[in-house]
Motif scaffolding. Structure first.
Motif, PDB file in Angstrom:
ATOM      1  N   ALA A  32       0.830  -1.206   0.000  1.00 40.06           N
ATOM      2  CA  ALA A  32       0.000   0.000   0.000  1.00 40.06           C
ATOM      3  C   ALA A  32       0.863   1.253   0.000  1.00 40.06           C
ATOM      4  CB  ALA A  32      -0.930  -0.009   1.209  1.00 40.06           C
ATOM      5  N   ALA A  33       1.954   1.220   0.771  1.00 40.90           N
ATOM      6  CA  ALA A  33       2.858   2.372   0.815  1.00 40.90           C
ATOM      7  C   ALA A  33       3.501   2.611  -0.544  1.00 40.90           C
ATOM      8  CB  ALA A  33       3.928   2.150   1.876  1.00 40.90           C
ATOM      9  N   ALA A  34       3.850   1.528  -1.252  1.00 40.41           N
ATOM     10  CA  ALA A  34       4.439   1.662  -2.589  1.00 40.41           C
ATOM     11  C   ALA A  34       3.443   2.309  -3.542  1.00 40.41           C
ATOM     12  CB  ALA A  34       4.857   0.289  -3.111  1.00 40.41           C
ATOM     13  N   TYR A  35       2.178   1.911  -3.449  1.00 35.49           N
ATOM     14  CA  TYR A  35       1.154   2.523  -4.288  1.00 35.49           C
ATOM     15  C   TYR A  35       0.969   3.996  -3.962  1.00 35.49           C
ATOM     16  CZ  TYR A  35      -0.578  -1.714  -6.533  1.00 35.49           C
ATOM     17  OH  TYR A  35      -0.702  -2.825  -7.303  1.00 35.49           O
ATOM     18  N   ARG A  36       1.011   4.329  -2.678  1.00 33.63           N
ATOM     19  CA  ARG A  36       0.802   5.732  -2.301  1.00 33.63           C
ATOM     20  C   ARG A  36       1.897   6.624  -2.869  1.00 33.63           C
ATOM     21  NH1 ARG A  36      -1.531   3.417   2.459  1.00 33.63           N
ATOM     22  NH2 ARG A  36       0.501   3.273   3.485  1.00 33.63           N
ATOM     23  N   ILE A  37       3.114   6.113  -2.944  1.00 41.20           N
ATOM     24  CA  ILE A  37       4.202   6.877  -3.570  1.00 41.20           C
ATOM     25  C   ILE A  37       3.874   7.130  -5.039  1.00 41.20           C
ATOM     26  CG2 ILE A  37       6.620   6.779  -4.302  1.00 41.20           C
ATOM     27  CD1 ILE A  37       7.200   5.216  -1.728  1.00 41.20           C
ATOM     28  N   ASP A  38       3.388   6.105  -5.713  1.00 41.08           N
ATOM     29  CA  ASP A  38       3.048   6.245  -7.128  1.00 41.08           C
ATOM     30  C   ASP A  38       1.827   7.137  -7.319  1.00 41.08           C
ATOM     31  OD1 ASP A  38       3.666   5.184  -9.906  1.00 41.08           O
ATOM     32  OD2 ASP A  38       1.535   4.720  -9.738  1.00 41.08           O
ATOM     33  N   GLU A  39       0.908   7.097  -6.355  1.00 44.06           N
ATOM     34  CA  GLU A  39      -0.304   7.911  -6.455  1.00 44.06           C
ATOM     35  C   GLU A  39       0.010   9.403  -6.386  1.00 44.06           C
ATOM     36  OE1 GLU A  39      -2.685   6.292  -3.363  1.00 44.06           O
ATOM     37  OE2 GLU A  39      -3.359   4.595  -4.553  1.00 44.06           O
ATOM     38  N   ALA A  40       1.185   9.734  -5.864  1.00 37.82           N
ATOM     39  CA  ALA A  40       1.579  11.142  -5.829  1.00 37.82           C
ATOM     40  C   ALA A  40       1.841  11.660  -7.243  1.00 37.82           C
ATOM     41  CB  ALA A  40       2.822  11.324  -4.965  1.00 37.82           C
ATOM     42  N   LYS A  41       2.114  10.751  -8.182  1.00 35.88           N
ATOM     43  CA  LYS A  41       2.390  11.134  -9.567  1.00 35.88           C
ATOM     44  C   LYS A  41       1.113  11.157 -10.401  1.00 35.88           C
ATOM     45  CE  LYS A  41       6.807   8.684  -9.201  1.00 35.88           C
ATOM     46  NZ  LYS A  41       7.598   7.553  -9.725  1.00 35.88           N
ATOM     47  N   ILE A  42       0.218  10.210 -10.132  1.00 37.15           N
ATOM     48  CA  ILE A  42      -1.046  10.131 -10.860  1.00 37.15           C
ATOM     49  C   ILE A  42      -2.146  10.014  -9.826  1.00 37.15           C
ATOM     50  CG2 ILE A  42      -2.404   8.859 -12.549  1.00 37.15           C
ATOM     51  CD1 ILE A  42       0.155   7.850 -13.781  1.00 37.15           C
ATOM     52  N   HIS A  43      -2.987  11.029  -9.698  1.00 33.72           N
ATOM     53  CA  HIS A  43      -3.945  11.089  -8.605  1.00 33.72           C
ATOM     54  C   HIS A  43      -5.042  10.029  -8.736  1.00 33.72           C
ATOM     55  CE1 HIS A  43      -6.746  13.121 -11.316  1.00 33.72           C
ATOM     56  NE2 HIS A  43      -5.784  13.971 -11.619  1.00 33.72           N
ATOM     57  N   ALA A  44      -5.774   9.861  -7.644  1.00 31.44           N
ATOM     58  CA  ALA A  44      -6.733   8.764  -7.531  1.00 31.44           C
ATOM     59  C   ALA A  44      -7.799   8.789  -8.623  1.00 31.44           C
ATOM     60  CB  ALA A  44      -7.390   8.805  -6.148  1.00 31.44           C
ATOM     61  N   GLU A  45      -8.311   9.985  -8.957  1.00 26.17           N
ATOM     62  CA  GLU A  45      -9.371  10.075  -9.964  1.00 26.17           C
ATOM     63  C   GLU A  45      -8.878   9.605 -11.327  1.00 26.17           C
ATOM     64  OE1 GLU A  45      -8.503  12.445  -7.919  1.00 26.17           O
ATOM     65  OE2 GLU A  45     -10.257  12.841  -6.672  1.00 26.17           O
ATOM     66  N   CYS A  46      -7.668  10.013 -11.677  1.00 30.52           N
ATOM     67  CA  CYS A  46      -7.103   9.590 -12.960  1.00 30.52           C
ATOM     68  C   CYS A  46      -6.826   8.089 -12.944  1.00 30.52           C
ATOM     69  CB  CYS A  46      -5.817  10.369 -13.260  1.00 30.52           C
ATOM     70  SG  CYS A  46      -4.982   9.844 -14.776  1.00 30.52           S
ATOM     71  N   ARG A  47      -6.265   7.616 -11.860  1.00 36.78           N
ATOM     72  CA  ARG A  47      -5.950   6.187 -11.759  1.00 36.78           C
ATOM     73  C   ARG A  47      -7.209   5.341 -11.909  1.00 36.78           C
ATOM     74  NH1 ARG A  47      -0.836   5.285  -9.567  1.00 36.78           N
ATOM     75  NH2 ARG A  47      -1.422   3.252  -8.739  1.00 36.78           N
ATOM     76  N   ALA A  48      -8.285   5.778 -11.294  1.00 38.83           N
ATOM     77  CA  ALA A  48      -9.538   5.037 -11.400  1.00 38.83           C
ATOM     78  C   ALA A  48     -10.050   5.045 -12.838  1.00 38.83           C
ATOM     79  CB  ALA A  48     -10.578   5.635 -10.460  1.00 38.83           C
ATOM     80  N   ALA A  49      -9.886   6.171 -13.513  1.00 36.14           N
ATOM     81  CA  ALA A  49     -10.396   6.316 -14.883  1.00 36.14           C
ATOM     82  C   ALA A  49      -9.652   5.418 -15.868  1.00 36.14           C
ATOM     83  CB  ALA A  49     -10.291   7.774 -15.328  1.00 36.14           C
TER      84      ALA A  49
END
Length: 242
Positions: free
Chosen positions: A193-210
């Motif tokens: 989960a921590a690894a994903y959160r680092i990556d989520e800083a580059k591509i936000h949750a809304e975009c990732r979901a889309a």
């Protein structure tokens, strides 16, 4: 009971100048010397850790193929890639790129492949300004050069199937070591989960979901999928075998 020891101690002796140089290079990458050594060992050990019973081309990824903007900008394959529920057949993927069926992928073939992918790329409005949009603004030549550097292990200007598979395996080994932040040889739900959160800083949750990218919220589900022996954590072998 785990079939693998939690960790082992390794002692090496180097000169002061070698240690100093290694420490500087590790620091430049944002790594400790221990983390850098674990990464190098994991990358080198990959061929021995993979099952000998299954041909290399049958190994599958939990994510799509990374698309490089430049050689230094690769979208993570296993930990942060899109379409994490889709298994990719290495041999089929390689053949799709090897247009002339001569057993190697060259730059021209990659340029054609990247041009086709750019033409089909769907960048939702919510992804504007993110790395996802930026990657598809690159030229086919830029993307091809990034991919070739990623695949071409011996720098001869073409990529064989073995190099193609090895490149992805090295990347996954590196991702595993980076996710295993406590260095115990296993990745937990919290570490993933921590690894994903680092990556989520580059591509936000809304975009990732889309675009179907994974997120920290799905870490328990992904660990359960990878955890072949059911001990609640993921070993390097388990990580590499998917």
């Amino acid at each position: 009971m785990r079939s693998e020891k939690k960790s082992e101690t390794l002692e090496i002796r180097v000169s002061h100048s070698e240690k100093t140089a290694f420490a500087a290079r590790a620091a430049a990458r944002g790594e400790s010397m221990s983390a850098a050594l674990r990464r190098l060992i994991a990358e080198d050990a990959v061929p021995q850790l993979l099952s000998k019973e299954v041909p290399m081309w049958r190994k599958t990824l939990i994510a799509g193929v990374p698309a490089a903007i430049t050689a230094a900008v690769l979208v993570a394959a296993s930990l942060a890639g899109a379409e994490a529920d889709t298994k990719t057949d290495f041999k089929g993927l390689f053949r799709a790129k090897d247009a002339d069926r001569n057993g190697v992928i060259d730059r021209d073939e990659l340029i054609v492949d990247m041009a086709q992918r750019i033409a089909k790329a769907d960048v939702p409005a919510v992804c504007k300004g993110t790395e996802w949009e930026i990657r598809w603004q690159a030229t086919p030549q830029m993307l091809a050069d990034g991919h070739m550097e990623f695949y071409d292990g011996n720098d001869d200007g073409v990529a064989t199937l073995n190099e193609f598979v090895a490149a992805h395996d090295r990347k996954r080994a590196k991702e595993f070591v980076e996710a295993d932040t406590d260095g115990d040889g296993f990745v937990t739900e919290d570490e993933l989960a921590a690894a994903y959160r680092i990556d989520e800083a580059k591509i936000h949750a809304e975009c990732r979901a889309a675009i179907g990218m994974q997120s920290a919220a799905r870490a328990p589900e992904i660990v359960a999928f990878l955890d072949a022996d059911g001990d609640g954590v993921v070993s390097l072998r388990e990580f590499m075998n998917h």
